[in-house]
Design a protein around this motif. Structure first.
Motif, PDB file in Angstrom:
ATOM      1  N   ALA A  21      69.298  93.827  37.778  1.00 52.37           N
ATOM      2  CA  ALA A  21      68.744  94.393  39.005  1.00 52.37           C
ATOM      3  C   ALA A  21      68.984  95.896  38.992  1.00 52.37           C
ATOM      4  CB  ALA A  21      69.382  93.758  40.231  1.00 52.37           C
ATOM      5  N   THR A  22      67.975  96.632  39.430  1.00 50.87           N
ATOM      6  CA  THR A  22      68.059  98.086  39.452  1.00 50.87           C
ATOM      7  C   THR A  22      67.564  98.597  40.799  1.00 50.87           C
ATOM      8  OG1 THR A  22      67.559  98.116  37.102  1.00 50.87           O
ATOM      9  CG2 THR A  22      67.331 100.181  38.290  1.00 50.87           C
ATOM     10  N   PRO A  23      68.425  99.282  41.542  1.00 51.85           N
ATOM     11  CA  PRO A  23      67.941  99.889  42.784  1.00 51.85           C
ATOM     12  C   PRO A  23      67.028 101.067  42.450  1.00 51.85           C
ATOM     13  CG  PRO A  23      70.353  99.823  42.715  1.00 51.85           C
ATOM     14  CD  PRO A  23      69.857  99.421  41.374  1.00 51.85           C
ATOM     15  N   ILE A  24      65.837 101.085  43.042  1.00 52.05           N
ATOM     16  CA  ILE A  24      64.934 102.201  42.764  1.00 52.05           C
ATOM     17  C   ILE A  24      64.776 103.138  43.963  1.00 52.05           C
ATOM     18  CG2 ILE A  24      63.657 101.020  40.958  1.00 52.05           C
ATOM     19  CD1 ILE A  24      61.495 100.381  42.967  1.00 52.05           C
ATOM     20  N   TYR A  25      65.129 102.648  45.147  1.00 44.27           N
ATOM     21  CA  TYR A  25      65.086 103.499  46.332  1.00 44.27           C
ATOM     22  C   TYR A  25      66.094 102.947  47.331  1.00 44.27           C
ATOM     23  CZ  TYR A  25      63.413 105.868  50.513  1.00 44.27           C
ATOM     24  OH  TYR A  25      63.330 106.635  51.650  1.00 44.27           O
ATOM     25  N   ALA A  26      66.925 103.798  47.871  1.00 37.90           N
ATOM     26  CA  ALA A  26      67.928 103.324  48.829  1.00 37.90           C
ATOM     27  C   ALA A  26      68.300 104.425  49.805  1.00 37.90           C
ATOM     28  CB  ALA A  26      69.176 102.846  48.103  1.00 37.90           C
ATOM     29  N   THR A  27      68.274 104.095  51.080  1.00 39.84           N
ATOM     30  CA  THR A  27      68.780 104.992  52.112  1.00 39.84           C
ATOM     31  C   THR A  27      70.050 104.415  52.720  1.00 39.84           C
ATOM     32  OG1 THR A  27      67.387 103.964  53.793  1.00 39.84           O
ATOM     33  CG2 THR A  27      66.502 105.900  52.671  1.00 39.84           C
ATOM     34  N   ALA A  28      70.522 103.310  52.158  1.00 38.51           N
ATOM     35  CA  ALA A  28      71.778 102.674  52.572  1.00 38.51           C
ATOM     36  C   ALA A  28      72.567 102.363  51.301  1.00 38.51           C
ATOM     37  CB  ALA A  28      71.486 101.393  53.354  1.00 38.51           C
ATOM     38  N   PRO A  29      73.874 102.148  51.427  1.00 40.88           N
ATOM     39  CA  PRO A  29      74.658 101.826  50.230  1.00 40.88           C
ATOM     40  C   PRO A  29      74.227 100.486  49.621  1.00 40.88           C
ATOM     41  CG  PRO A  29      76.060 101.959  52.202  1.00 40.88           C
ATOM     42  CD  PRO A  29      74.681 102.271  52.624  1.00 40.88           C
ATOM     43  N   VAL A  30      74.076 100.480  48.287  1.00 40.60           N
ATOM     44  CA  VAL A  30      73.657  99.264  47.582  1.00 40.60           C
ATOM     45  C   VAL A  30      74.503  99.116  46.317  1.00 40.60           C
ATOM     46  CG1 VAL A  30      71.792 100.451  46.353  1.00 40.60           C
ATOM     47  CG2 VAL A  30      71.691  97.995  46.629  1.00 40.60           C
ATOM     48  N   ASP A  31      74.883  97.868  46.025  1.00 41.78           N
ATOM     49  CA  ASP A  31      75.653  97.560  44.831  1.00 41.78           C
ATOM     50  C   ASP A  31      75.066  96.305  44.201  1.00 41.78           C
ATOM     51  OD1 ASP A  31      77.605  97.725  42.893  1.00 41.78           O
ATOM     52  OD2 ASP A  31      79.083  96.616  44.087  1.00 41.78           O
ATOM     53  N   VAL A  32      74.947  96.314  42.875  1.00 47.25           N
ATOM     54  CA  VAL A  32      74.356  95.194  42.149  1.00 47.25           C
ATOM     55  C   VAL A  32      75.354  94.705  41.119  1.00 47.25           C
ATOM     56  CG1 VAL A  32      72.484  94.510  40.620  1.00 47.25           C
ATOM     57  CG2 VAL A  32      72.042  96.121  42.458  1.00 47.25           C
ATOM     58  N   LYS A  33      75.719  93.402  41.188  1.00 45.62           N
ATOM     59  CA  LYS A  33      76.632  92.839  40.197  1.00 45.62           C
ATOM     60  C   LYS A  33      76.589  91.319  40.225  1.00 45.62           C
ATOM     61  CE  LYS A  33      80.487  93.245  43.373  1.00 45.62           C
ATOM     62  NZ  LYS A  33      81.739  93.862  43.668  1.00 45.62           N
ATOM     63  N   ASP A  34      76.664  90.702  39.073  1.00 45.75           N
ATOM     64  CA  ASP A  34      76.808  89.245  38.914  1.00 45.75           C
ATOM     65  C   ASP A  34      75.911  88.427  39.847  1.00 45.75           C
ATOM     66  OD1 ASP A  34      78.756  89.618  36.968  1.00 45.75           O
ATOM     67  OD2 ASP A  34      80.352  89.741  38.474  1.00 45.75           O
ATOM     68  N   TYR A  35      74.620  88.558  39.679  1.00 45.91           N
ATOM     69  CA  TYR A  35      73.643  87.804  40.471  1.00 45.91           C
ATOM     70  C   TYR A  35      73.818  88.014  41.975  1.00 45.91           C
ATOM     71  CZ  TYR A  35      71.830  85.302  36.430  1.00 45.91           C
ATOM     72  OH  TYR A  35      71.224  84.980  35.256  1.00 45.91           O
ATOM     73  N   THR A  36      74.310  89.152  42.362  1.00 50.88           N
ATOM     74  CA  THR A  36      74.491  89.463  43.779  1.00 50.88           C
ATOM     75  C   THR A  36      73.999  90.878  44.028  1.00 50.88           C
ATOM     76  OG1 THR A  36      76.454  88.055  43.867  1.00 50.88           O
ATOM     77  CG2 THR A  36      76.145  89.583  45.675  1.00 50.88           C
ATOM     78  N   ILE A  37      73.212  91.023  45.069  1.00 44.81           N
ATOM     79  CA  ILE A  37      72.773  92.346  45.529  1.00 44.81           C
ATOM     80  C   ILE A  37      73.439  92.575  46.876  1.00 44.81           C
ATOM     81  CG2 ILE A  37      70.812  93.766  46.207  1.00 44.81           C
ATOM     82  CD1 ILE A  37      69.065  92.018  44.363  1.00 44.81           C
ATOM     83  N   ILE A  38      74.265  93.599  46.946  1.00 41.79           N
ATOM     84  CA  ILE A  38      75.005  93.889  48.174  1.00 41.79           C
ATOM     85  C   ILE A  38      74.386  95.132  48.809  1.00 41.79           C
ATOM     86  CG2 ILE A  38      77.245  94.437  49.169  1.00 41.79           C
ATOM     87  CD1 ILE A  38      78.475  93.117  46.644  1.00 41.79           C
ATOM     88  N   VAL A  39      73.827  94.940  49.990  1.00 40.70           N
ATOM     89  CA  VAL A  39      73.191  96.029  50.721  1.00 40.70           C
ATOM     90  C   VAL A  39      73.952  96.220  52.024  1.00 40.70           C
ATOM     91  CG1 VAL A  39      71.083  96.839  51.839  1.00 40.70           C
ATOM     92  CG2 VAL A  39      70.950  95.523  49.725  1.00 40.70           C
ATOM     93  N   ASN A  40      74.556  97.383  52.172  1.00 40.39           N
ATOM     94  CA  ASN A  40      75.286  97.727  53.395  1.00 40.39           C
ATOM     95  C   ASN A  40      76.350  96.661  53.701  1.00 40.39           C
ATOM     96  OD1 ASN A  40      75.814  99.583  55.356  1.00 40.39           O
ATOM     97  ND2 ASN A  40      74.294  98.789  56.797  1.00 40.39           N
ATOM     98  N   ASN A  41      77.098  96.237  52.664  1.00 38.72           N
ATOM     99  CA  ASN A  41      78.174  95.239  52.743  1.00 38.72           C
ATOM    100  C   ASN A  41      77.693  93.834  53.117  1.00 38.72           C
ATOM    101  OD1 ASN A  41      80.174  97.082  51.998  1.00 38.72           O
ATOM    102  ND2 ASN A  41      80.377  97.797  54.116  1.00 38.72           N
ATOM    103  N   ILE A  42      76.422  93.561  52.958  1.00 39.92           N
ATOM    104  CA  ILE A  42      75.874  92.225  53.196  1.00 39.92           C
ATOM    105  C   ILE A  42      75.383  91.684  51.853  1.00 39.92           C
ATOM    106  CG2 ILE A  42      74.131  90.862  54.415  1.00 39.92           C
ATOM    107  CD1 ILE A  42      74.101  93.137  56.517  1.00 39.92           C
ATOM    108  N   PRO A  43      76.029  90.637  51.332  1.00 36.74           N
ATOM    109  CA  PRO A  43      75.645  90.144  49.999  1.00 36.74           C
ATOM    110  C   PRO A  43      74.424  89.220  50.053  1.00 36.74           C
ATOM    111  CG  PRO A  43      77.532  88.928  50.799  1.00 36.74           C
ATOM    112  CD  PRO A  43      77.217  89.974  51.835  1.00 36.74           C
ATOM    113  N   ASP A  44      73.620  89.326  49.025  1.00 36.13           N
ATOM    114  CA  ASP A  44      72.487  88.422  48.807  1.00 36.13           C
ATOM    115  C   ASP A  44      72.717  87.787  47.439  1.00 36.13           C
ATOM    116  OD1 ASP A  44      70.117  87.065  48.987  1.00 36.13           O
ATOM    117  OD2 ASP A  44      68.840  88.812  48.680  1.00 36.13           O
TER     118      ASP A  44
END
Length: 157
Positions: A21-44
């Motif tokens: 996974a690669t963030p291409i645009y973000a106006t909020a904090p985003v982290d990508v790791k181990d089949y999880t996308i974390i956007v603004n401290n909310i994991p997906d």
């Protein structure tokens, strides 16, 4: 012929394309790791299966497709073809758009949902087999005309 082509492409994408996974645009904090996308401290979180299981399932679906299309030579309708092509969408990297609140937007391109492509393709095969079993293969023929039936009845009476 389309289903076997989709099955080969799907197998190649699922088995050989590394998850990422690669963030291409973000106006909020985003982290990508181990089949999880974390956007603004909310994991997906996305489902993760072992690579060996992907290979086994892909081979089984490929063999079933070959059996249905080439050995049984069943007619494949439009709906199974559409579902099979749509299953490819899960295997390729697609953009995920996250809206955080009303002001922040995060766009992440990911193929983490590739786990869902195999069951979706399996559904396409199930639809094809069901359509083949439930639709009539031959139409009824008219053996005798109504006038012939009337003549036989008059002679016998």
């Amino acid at each position: 012929m389309l289903l076997i082509l989709v099955a080969v492409i799907l197998s190649a994408l699922v088995v050989f394309l590394e998850p990422g996974a690669t963030p291409i645009y973000a106006t909020a904090p985003v982290d990508v790791k181990d089949y999880t996308i974390i956007v603004n401290n909310i994991p997906d979180r996305f489902i993760q299966l072992p690579q060996l299981l992907y290979i086994i399932i892909s081979l089984i679906l490929l063999l079933v497709t070959f059996y249905l299309e080439f050995l049984l030579k069943i007619y494949i309708g439009r709906l199974p073809k559409i579902v099979a092509v749509l299953s490819l969408l899960y295997a390729i990297p697609i953009p995920y758009i996250y809206l955080v609140g009303f002001k922040d937007v995060v766009i992440v391109v990911s193929n983490y949902a590739k786990t869902f492509s195999l069951p979706t393709y399996g559904l396409a095969l199930l639809i094809a087999a069901t359509e083949n079993l439930t639709t009539p293969r031959k139409r009824a023929r008219v053996i005798a005309d109504l006038s012939v039936t009337e003549e036989k009845t008059e002679r016998g009476a």
